[in-house]
Design an enzyme around this catalytic site. Sequence first.
Site, mmCIF file in Angstrom:
data_model
loop_
_atom_site.group_PDB
_atom_site.id
_atom_site.type_symbol
_atom_site.label_atom_id
_atom_site.label_comp_id
_atom_site.label_asym_id
_atom_site.label_seq_id
_atom_site.Cartn_x
_atom_site.Cartn_y
_atom_site.Cartn_z
ATOM 1 N N SER A 1 27.135 76.863 21.657
ATOM 2 C CA SER A 1 26.749 76.979 23.057
ATOM 3 C C SER A 1 27.062 78.384 23.604
ATOM 4 C CB SER A 1 27.433 75.876 23.866
ATOM 5 O OG SER A 1 26.843 75.721 25.131
ATOM 6 N N ASP B 1 17.874 69.054 22.552
ATOM 7 C CA ASP B 1 18.989 69.614 23.317
ATOM 8 C C ASP B 1 18.608 69.617 24.796
ATOM 9 O OD1 ASP B 1 20.854 71.407 24.556
ATOM 10 O OD2 ASP B 1 21.219 72.366 22.625
ATOM 11 N N HIS C 1 23.008 68.439 22.431
ATOM 12 C CA HIS C 1 23.650 69.750 22.527
ATOM 13 C C HIS C 1 24.995 69.729 21.802
ATOM 14 C CE1 HIS C 1 24.498 73.673 24.248
ATOM 15 N NE2 HIS C 1 25.653 73.229 24.689
#
Length: 204
Positions: free
Chosen positions: A26, A155, A184
Amino acid sequence: MDHYADDLAAVTTHLDLRDAIHVGHSTGGGEVVHYIARHGESRVVKAAIISAVPPLMLKTAANPGGLPKEVFDGLQAQLAANRTQFYREFASGPFYNYNKTGKPSEAVIENWWRQGMMGGAKAHYDEIVAFSQTDFTEDLKKITVPVLVMHSEDDQVVPYADSGPLSAKLLKNGTLKTYKGFPHGMPTTQAETINADLLTFLKA
């Protein structure tokens, strides 16, 4: 993001790490990309970015597929209003796709909430701007070491079409690994698959 990259550089220098393989998830994927571009590849042999924010999350004239600024303003407003509730709801919904699967893991949600509450509120508030508005395009172009880009088409936090495939194209030695149905937070919910794919890349 400069601060993140410089902190990482300080750690790698202090530990005298060489031929290191950096893996970032991320925002961490953005940190890895910015660190390599900003501090060079002398200590880096490979990298992997998972569900990562590069090249740019924010919608701009040059990045029409990005998310509107209002989306990120909303995240900041929710965080400022009730941080503990925000972390709870984010983990229960889009982060792990529990809003789609209908099969939430209370343990996973509570652990994500715990990690969130351990951080500083001001840092988290500012981080929303850092991960959404930093343009990593030029950083990606500078990197020559092999980079594995791992991203799921499902995601809900960092939309696939405007992230993973674009990053892989900008990298000189990038490989895109696409997943279907993963969230995610796939390093947690699909750890067996993600770890196996990472290990294959690291050993290659």
